[in-house]
Design a protein around this motif. Structure first.
Motif, PDB file in Angstrom:
ATOM      1  N   ILE A  71       9.014   4.244 -10.893  1.00 49.86           N
ATOM      2  CA  ILE A  71       8.552   3.596  -9.664  1.00 49.86           C
ATOM      3  C   ILE A  71       7.167   4.126  -9.297  1.00 49.86           C
ATOM      4  O   ILE A  71       6.714   5.138  -9.831  1.00 49.86           O
ATOM      5  N   GLU A  76       6.329   4.008  -3.255  1.00 47.91           N
ATOM      6  CA  GLU A  76       7.767   3.779  -3.151  1.00 47.91           C
ATOM      7  C   GLU A  76       8.533   5.098  -3.267  1.00 47.91           C
ATOM      8  O   GLU A  76       9.536   5.306  -2.574  1.00 47.91           O
ATOM      9  N   SER A 122       8.295   6.791   0.036  1.00 44.14           N
ATOM     10  CA  SER A 122       9.155   6.143   1.021  1.00 44.14           C
ATOM     11  C   SER A 122      10.616   6.518   0.823  1.00 44.14           C
ATOM     12  O   SER A 122      11.348   6.771   1.785  1.00 44.14           O
ATOM     13  N   ILE A 123      11.051   6.568  -0.437  1.00 42.01           N
ATOM     14  CA  ILE A 123      12.434   6.945  -0.739  1.00 42.01           C
ATOM     15  C   ILE A 123      12.659   8.413  -0.391  1.00 42.01           C
ATOM     16  O   ILE A 123      13.699   8.779   0.172  1.00 42.01           O
ATOM     17  N   THR A 145       6.040   1.004   5.634  1.00 45.28           N
ATOM     18  CA  THR A 145       6.370  -0.403   5.440  1.00 45.28           C
ATOM     19  C   THR A 145       7.871  -0.651   5.471  1.00 45.28           C
ATOM     20  O   THR A 145       8.345  -1.599   6.113  1.00 45.28           O
ATOM     21  N   HIS A 146       8.639   0.201   4.791  1.00 46.66           N
ATOM     22  CA  HIS A 146      10.095   0.008   4.761  1.00 46.66           C
ATOM     23  C   HIS A 146      10.732   0.318   6.118  1.00 46.66           C
ATOM     24  O   HIS A 146      11.742  -0.291   6.486  1.00 46.66           O
ATOM     25  N   ARG A 161      11.788  -5.982  -5.744  1.00 41.09           N
ATOM     26  CA  ARG A 161      11.580  -4.908  -6.709  1.00 41.09           C
ATOM     27  C   ARG A 161      12.653  -3.860  -6.468  1.00 41.09           C
ATOM     28  O   ARG A 161      13.051  -3.603  -5.320  1.00 41.09           O
ATOM     29  N   SER A 193      12.565  -0.633  -6.578  1.00 43.92           N
ATOM     30  CA  SER A 193      12.139   0.485  -5.743  1.00 43.92           C
ATOM     31  C   SER A 193      12.176   0.125  -4.264  1.00 43.92           C
ATOM     32  O   SER A 193      12.633   0.914  -3.429  1.00 43.92           O
ATOM     33  N   ASP A 194      11.716  -1.081  -3.928  1.00 50.37           N
ATOM     34  CA  ASP A 194      11.760  -1.533  -2.536  1.00 50.37           C
ATOM     35  C   ASP A 194      13.199  -1.713  -2.066  1.00 50.37           C
ATOM     36  O   ASP A 194      13.553  -1.354  -0.937  1.00 50.37           O
ATOM     37  N   ALA A 254      14.702   1.677  -1.367  1.00 56.91           N
ATOM     38  CA  ALA A 254      14.127   2.254  -0.148  1.00 56.91           C
ATOM     39  C   ALA A 254      14.775   1.644   1.088  1.00 56.91           C
ATOM     40  O   ALA A 254      15.037   2.343   2.086  1.00 56.91           O
TER      41      ALA A 254
END
Length: 207
Positions: free
Chosen positions: A38, A42, A45-46, A61-62, A107, A109-110, A113
């Protein structure tokens, strides 16, 4: 096809792709791991979603998507990694609003998250895990496979940046707890969450 639930085992920096990270998913009722490459954003974010003690000063963003969904009563029920083509994983986000279910392509990864922020389970199909899953640790019964598994992991991830780890550890060991807390605040303020996570780990070791 049967679904297999996955948990997040961790995130490691991948030297195979510049600026990329390896997200390691673990089979809930088994020993197989699913590595997914990833991007840095991302991964950050995770990592923030996993590290409960780190609160960004502004929503990422998430986080914004989660706030938006909460406002309009949209719930992420689950995430399914449903396809693997040429090394690329494809995922679906299963959402619900007013008892109406929708499937949204995303995606991986998104999707993960967001799954973390909604506390939604993550699944994949048995065939995907069989084709792309690996064993990161060998039990006594699998000792004969240890060399092969280590070679596969090194080829896929190459995530053992020992020099970098040693530098980070030695740097943090020189600081007092008071200094570490100040460094943590500064890292969060500057939105350097990767550094913040490492500082938090050093603080946790001392407490």
């Amino acid at each position: 096809m049967s679904l297999i639930r996955l948990n997040i085992k961790g995130i490691s920096y991948s030297q195979t792709q510049n600026g990329a990270y390896a997200l390691i998913l673990s089979e809930v009722d088994g020993d197989r791991k699913l590595p997914i490459v990833i991007g840095a954003f991302e991964a950050q974010s995770i990592a923030i979603a996993l590290e409960k003690e780190i609160m960004p000063p502004r929503p990422l963003t998430h986080d914004l998507f989660k706030n938006f969904s909460d406002r309009f009563q949209i719930v992420v029920k689950q995430v399914i990694i449903h396809k693997l083509v040429d090394g690329v994983f494809y995922s679906s986000i299963i959402c619900e609003r007013d008892d109406i279910e929708e499937i949204i392509d995303a995606r991986t990864s998104d999707a993960i998250a967001l799954a973390l922020r909604f506390k939604a389970p993550i699944f994949t199909y048995k065939g995907i895990l069989e084709s792309a899953g690996i064993y990161l640790k060998s039990s006594q019964k699998k000792e004969s496979k240890k060399g092969d598994e280590a070679a596969v992991l090194e080829k896929l991830l190459e995530n053992e940046d020992q020099e970098s780890k040693a530098t980070d550890t030695s740097d943090f060991k020189k600081n007092t707890l008071k200094e570490l807390y100040k460094m943590l605040d500064a890292a969060v303020e500057n939105e350097d969450y990767e550094r913040a996570a490492k500082i938090r780990d050093e603080i946790s070791k001392r407490n």
